[in-house]
Design an enzyme around this catalytic site. Structure first.
Site: not given
Ligand code: EZ4
Ligand code: CO
Length: 402
Positions: A147, A159, A210, A212, A236, A262, A283, A339, A402
């Site tokens: 990743r 991030y 990701d 995020h 992701e 996730e 996820r 992961e 975030w």
């Molecule tokens: O931000 O687990 O794909 N992984 C992620 C992680 C999450 C954290 C949050 O606690 O997006 O890094």
């Molecule tokens: Co993630």
């Protein structure tokens, strides 16, 4: 066999972990991971106040009934705190059953479908050059899937990219730190990273990214389409997890595979997405999605639509969840990838682990149950410290994802 006691162990070797230990009248105990990053004490209270009293005296072999007792038997059901607690109970019961029957967990859920579990590493850098180097270092370690996250010119922090030289760790001790964000700069920059990565490392390495949760549906659709030439293994959380309909727009515009979930915690977060085939990789981790019992159902439902698993595996899930995931990944047919964000070495002072990385894959030994243990005397040496995930604002101050 009867459950005689249960306790919650909170320990913080480099970061907080919450572990449920369920004990029986035959001396066998089981472990479950109850860590919810930045909200650890909420799960501790849920378990201690509301679950443990109902566990005492129950038959630990009645896992399905226990799952429904703690899921359906709570009128206020679902949600991350509840489902993390349900997961911890469920995993601990599977651990007990494996130990009692003297067989590894994977044998209780179908037996091995494969010998080893493909994992992906994290690579990040403050700019494209640094990220290229970081990806190369993971490939040199043997990873076949990586990743890649990169810092963006003009954005203070991004991030997945640590501020200093320390390994990336999402939560920081103390109260929430602020970070700042501009989607436009990010969207223009990320395709350049993946172009360079393919030019440098070729077609064979699996590349992941990701977002995020930071794009609107139409932004995510554009990003997924612009990344198409670089053949990502997955993109992701391209839209925020709660916006299920947003995935339809991505699908309409791109063939880039999509991973999501996730932050999901039950099948009900996914059901429409699966039936409409709007994503490709699940996820939701065992530790946050109600445990093995529930993930078996989610994975089975996904298998109908050729959707595979790609469980979340950050450092904020304990070695107990990692071991549970590896057993699960070995057993089910529709496993995709796992992961793997390695814990710091000090974590092994508290947890005894039975898995290791070997040339792109994880392997796990054939200890009964999960095969992971916790040293309670060591655990007390590392008391809980409050930690928060960051909050994120646009550069004009608007509160953002975030
Ligand atoms: O931000 O687990 O794909 N992984 C992620 C992680 C999450 C954290 C949050 O606690 O997006 O890094
Ligand atoms: Co993630």
């Amino acid at each position: 066999m009867k459950i005689t006691s249960a306790k919650v162990i909170v320990t913080s070797p480099s970061r907080n972990f919450v572990t449920l230990k369920i004990e029986t009248d035959e001396g066998i105990y089981g472990l479950g991971d109850a860590t919810l990053n930045g909200r650890e004490k909420a799960v501790v209270a849920y378990l201690e106040e509301h679950c443990i009293p109902m566990l005492i005296g129950r038959d630990p072999f009645q896992i399905e009934d226990s799952w429904y007792l703690f899921y359906r038997g709570a009128y206020w059901r679902r949600g991350p705190v509840t489902m993390t607690a349900v997961a911890a109970i469920d995993v601990a019961l599977w651990d007990i059953k494996g130990k009692a029957l003297n067989t590894p967990l994977y044998n209780l859920i179908g037996g091995k479908s494969r010998e080893k579990v493909m994992v992906y590493a994290h690579a990040n850098g403050k700019d494209i050059e640094a990220t290229l180097g970081a990806v190369g270092r993971e490939i040199d370690k043997g990873f076949i899937a990586v990743r890649a996250q990169t810092g963006i010119p003009g954005i203070i922090d991004t991030y997945g990219v640590p501020k200093g030289d320390a390994p990336y760790e999402p939560a920081v001790r103390g109260l929430a730190q602020e970070s700042f964000w501009e989607t436009e700069k990010y969207m223009n920059h990320v395709p350049k990273l993946f172009k360079r990565l393919r030019e440098t490392y070729g077609e064979d390495v699996h590349l992941l990214h990701d977002v995020h949760h930071r794009c609107t549906p139409i932004e995510a659709a554009r990003l997924a389409r612009e990344l198409e030439p670089y053949h990502l293994f997955w993109l992701e959380d391209a839209v925020a997890g709660e916006l299920q309909e947003g995935l339809r727009l991505i699908r309409n515009h791109s063939t880039t595979p999509i991973a999501i979930g996730e932050v999901f915690n039950t099948i009900y977060d996914y059901s429409a997405l699966m039936v409409e085939q709007l994503f490709d990789y699940i996820r939701m981790p065992i530790g946050h999605g109600g445990g093995i019992t529930h993930l078996l159902k989610v994975a089975a439902f996904g298998s109908v639509y050729h959707i595979k698993t790609g469980f979340h595996g950050p450092t904020d899930l304990s070695p107990v969840t990692m071991a549970a995931a590896l057993h699960f990944d070995l057993a089910i047919n529709n496993f995709g990838i796992q992961e793997y964000m390695p814990h710091q070495a000090i974590v092994n002072d508290v947890f005894k682990i039975n898995y290791k990385f070997d040339k792109g894959y994880m392997i796990i030994d054939d200890s009964p149950g999960l095969g992971v243990d916790i040293d309670e005397a060591k655990a007390v040496k590392y008391p809980y410290e409050r930690a928060y995930l960051p909050i994120n604002r646009k550069t004009d101050g608007t509160m953002f994802h975030w």
